[in-house]
Design a protein around this motif. Structure first.
Motif, PDB file in Angstrom:
ATOM      1  N   ILE A  25      -0.802   9.770   8.651  1.00 36.32           N
ATOM      2  CA  ILE A  25      -0.114   8.452   8.505  1.00 36.32           C
ATOM      3  C   ILE A  25      -1.119   7.662   9.191  1.00 36.32           C
ATOM      4  O   ILE A  25      -1.944   7.732  10.158  1.00 36.32           O
ATOM      5  CB  ILE A  25       1.264   8.359   9.115  1.00 36.32           C
ATOM      6  CG1 ILE A  25       1.884   7.158   8.871  1.00 36.32           C
ATOM      7  CG2 ILE A  25       1.161   8.743  10.822  1.00 36.32           C
ATOM      8  CD1 ILE A  25       2.370   7.110   7.458  1.00 36.32           C
ATOM      9  N   VAL A  26      -1.186   6.301   8.522  1.00 39.66           N
ATOM     10  CA  VAL A  26      -1.848   5.194   9.191  1.00 39.66           C
ATOM     11  C   VAL A  26      -0.815   4.327  10.038  1.00 39.66           C
ATOM     12  O   VAL A  26       0.302   4.014   9.395  1.00 39.66           O
ATOM     13  CB  VAL A  26      -2.585   4.360   8.264  1.00 39.66           C
ATOM     14  CG1 VAL A  26      -3.241   3.277   9.108  1.00 39.66           C
ATOM     15  CG2 VAL A  26      -3.578   5.264   7.634  1.00 39.66           C
ATOM     16  N   GLY A  27      -0.914   4.306  11.409  1.00 44.56           N
ATOM     17  CA  GLY A  27       0.093   3.464  12.229  1.00 44.56           C
ATOM     18  C   GLY A  27      -0.038   1.857  11.973  1.00 44.56           C
ATOM     19  O   GLY A  27      -1.192   1.490  11.568  1.00 44.56           O
ATOM     20  N   GLU A  28       0.808   1.291  12.520  1.00 46.12           N
ATOM     21  CA  GLU A  28       0.793  -0.225  12.639  1.00 46.12           C
ATOM     22  C   GLU A  28      -0.404  -0.540  13.481  1.00 46.12           C
ATOM     23  O   GLU A  28      -0.853  -1.803  13.221  1.00 46.12           O
ATOM     24  CB  GLU A  28       2.097  -0.929  13.090  1.00 46.12           C
ATOM     25  CG  GLU A  28       2.113  -0.558  14.961  1.00 46.12           C
ATOM     26  CD  GLU A  28       2.771   0.648  15.188  1.00 46.12           C
ATOM     27  OE1 GLU A  28       2.944   0.868  16.414  1.00 46.12           O
ATOM     28  OE2 GLU A  28       2.794   1.605  14.341  1.00 46.12           O
ATOM     29  N   ASP A  29      -1.180   0.032  14.209  1.00 48.09           N
ATOM     30  CA  ASP A  29      -2.298  -0.232  14.857  1.00 48.09           C
ATOM     31  C   ASP A  29      -3.585  -0.048  14.064  1.00 48.09           C
ATOM     32  O   ASP A  29      -4.590  -0.178  14.518  1.00 48.09           O
ATOM     33  CB  ASP A  29      -2.503   0.524  16.245  1.00 48.09           C
ATOM     34  CG  ASP A  29      -2.325   1.980  16.119  1.00 48.09           C
ATOM     35  OD1 ASP A  29      -2.452   2.463  14.938  1.00 48.09           O
ATOM     36  OD2 ASP A  29      -2.335   2.611  17.194  1.00 48.09           O
TER      37      ASP A  29
END
Length: 539
Positions: free
Chosen positions: A173-177
């Motif tokens: 997953i790619v985080g909000e950061d």
């Protein structure tokens, strides 16, 4: 590769695949199942069952046979999926669809032997494809590896060890950061470097999964299979708990959500979202789910399950519709999975399945054939020679050889193959779970042998005529009959021993495998294999 070239490649690799069902294949209801009237699947190549019924509906499974731990990727108008390959090499066969129901293989992504391969994660980031895969190359411990490709059809890179020791079941997953993360069993998390080819931090706890009541009948708690997506303002974490096999009511799908990849995570109030309630259901031990958006923007859940009465086929891939609810959660809508469901809207027709019969005029390793638990140079044992597969002998019998295996999609089927063992060699046709669980018949220069539940019945040996032998295996609802012919199939001899194989599965022998068609070559020298034919049967 341009899209047009890629699609032409898919067509070539999936030779023999069907775009739509030719007819509907009748199958009897399993004793004690809730299926009434009897289940009926679409009929694909060689009579194999496929999900598409040709009338806008489908009947699970969408990929029949042993295709566990599905990981699915939506890539524009295309969908790709791969599965755990365990000890089969080449492995990690990638499948393609444009409608989520009809699937055909492209080919294997993994060629280097890494031992046991469990639940993987297929993803795409910045135009590049990645497969994160747990492997146990030494048999002494697990780690997470990664392979990558700039085109889904390959070539794929050599495996890179991320050195995430003792972990399985990665979920990317790619985080909000904007940073990349892997979640693993536990449920734990580790940050990745921006290129996804190394870790960038320590493994740390991420989520304490929802717990079911203590009196539920499950195998064990076993939080595993984390799959993540970002939908709207929320990250959703889909997890399996309850154990992968064991009691049929154990495995289940739960969910949690958070506004940040770092938590806190809240449990879905409707947990579990999917769970087998009783042995009367057609699909057992349902779990290990991923959510995916359909062609028309509706949403679906892909997961695996055992088929009632046919655990020998392994865990098969199912598709169930979901809907997002007003409170920002989702729920499963499939209901009674013994009945047809409406296909996803907006999908284009795509190939379904592929022919298993093989004239050995081309190399189908990885797509159809794979060695079981091979050594690093096992592939060198096989060579193609004008429609003949010449297989160098290995070991003294199926007990210590690495047989050539093929996944079976149907409840009942018949196969034939011609084998010509050279001087000092032995060849045979098997139903093979592992080296401790198989049945079959074998032929050396002078003798017919019988293997019953991984043991040769020496007293049952019989003499045979010299020359090639054609062998037929008929599996009718787990009852197996062998015939053989020494005149090219003009006349057949019934082998005197029939065997029942419904117990050759994980809950008896472990390993999470399935009962596959196997061809072995043992002793010295080589065996000539030709004219392999597969045919699905009613019943």
């Amino acid at each position: 590769m341009p899209d047009t070239s890629r699609r032409e490649l898919f067509k070539a690799v999936a030779a023999g695949a069907m775009v739509a069902p030719l007819s509907v294949l009748a199958q009897p209801a399993v004793a004690g199942s809730c299926a009434s009237p009897p289940l009926r699947w679409g009929q694909g190549p060689e009579g194999q069952r496929i999900a598409d019924l040709g009338d806008g509906t489908y009947l699970n499974p969408i990929v029949a046979g042993d295709h566990p731990d599905p990981t699915i990727l939506k890539d524009g108008d295309d969908y790709y999926m791969t599965f755990s390959s365990f000890y089969s090499y080449p492995g990690l066969v990638i499948w393609h669809s444009t409608d989520l129901v009809n699937w055909a293989p492209i080919g294997p992504a993994l060629h280097k032997t890494l031992g046991d391969i469990w639940a993987v994660d297929l993803c795409k980031h910045d135009g590049r494809y990645f497969i994160y895969l747990p492997a146990n190359p030494t048999g002494k411990g697990w780690s997470i590896f990664v392979i990558w490709a700039d085109d889904i059809a390959g070539p794929w890179s050599e495996p890179i060890d991320l050195e995430i020791d003792g972990c399985i079941d990665p979920g990317h997953i790619v985080g909000e950061d904007g940073k990349r993360y892997l979640f693993v069993n536990g449920i734990r998390r580790v940050r990745l470097r921006d290129d996804g080819l190394a870790t960038d931090g320590a493994l740390e706890p991420a989520y304490s999964p929802w717990r079911y009541p203590d009196d539920w009948v499950t195998e064990n708690f076993a939080p595993e299979g984390p799959k993540l997506l970002r939908h709207g303002e929320w990250f959703y974490l889909i997890t399996a708990v309850g154990g992968t096999a064991g009691p049929v009511t154990g495995h289940m799908v739960i969910a949690a959500r958070s506004r940040s990849i770092h938590g806190p995570w809240e449990h879905c109030p409707q947990n579990p979202l999917v769970r087998t309630q009783s042995e009367a259901e057609p699909w057992w031990s349902r779990g290990h789910a991923t959510l995916v958006e359909g062609p028309a923007g509706d949403w679906w859940m892909v997961y695996h399950a055992y088929e009632n009465g046919f655990r020998t086929l392994g865990r098969q891939t199912l598709l169930e519709p979901i809907e997002w609810t007003a409170d920002g959660w989702f729920r499963a809508l499939g209901g009674d999975l013994s009945r047809p469901l409406r296909k996803p809207a907006g999908g284009k027709a795509s190939a379904a399945g592929f022919a298993l019969s093989d004239d050995f005029s081309g190399d189908r390793f990885g797509t159809q054939w794979a060695f079981h638990n091979p050594g690093p140079d096992e592939r060198k044992r096989a060579r193609y020679d004008n429609g003949v597969l010449r297989l160098k002998a290995s070991g003294a019998s199926p007990i210590d050889s690495s047989p050539l295996t093929c996944v079976v999609p149907d409840r009942s089927y018949e196969v034939e193959v011609t084998m010509a063992p050279g001087m000092g060699a032995e060849a045979g046709l098997l139903l093979f779970y592992n080296n401790k669980a198989f049945i079959g018949v074998g032929f050396d220069d002078t003798t017919i042998k019988n293997f019953q539940y991984a043991e040769e019945l020496v007293w049952a040996r019989a003499p045979r005529a010299a020359g090639p032998v054609r062998v037929r295996l008929n599996n009718s609802n787990n009852v197996v009959t062998f015939h053989y012919s020494h005149d090219g199939g003009r006349s057949w001899q019934l082998h005197p021993t029939r065997m029942e194989v419904s117990g050759l599965h994980h809950n008896v022998f472990g390993g999470f495998l399935s009962l596959k068609i196997g061809i072995y070559a043992a002793g010295r020298g080589e065996v000539a294999i030709s004219d392999f034919r597969y045919r699905a049967l009613d019943g």
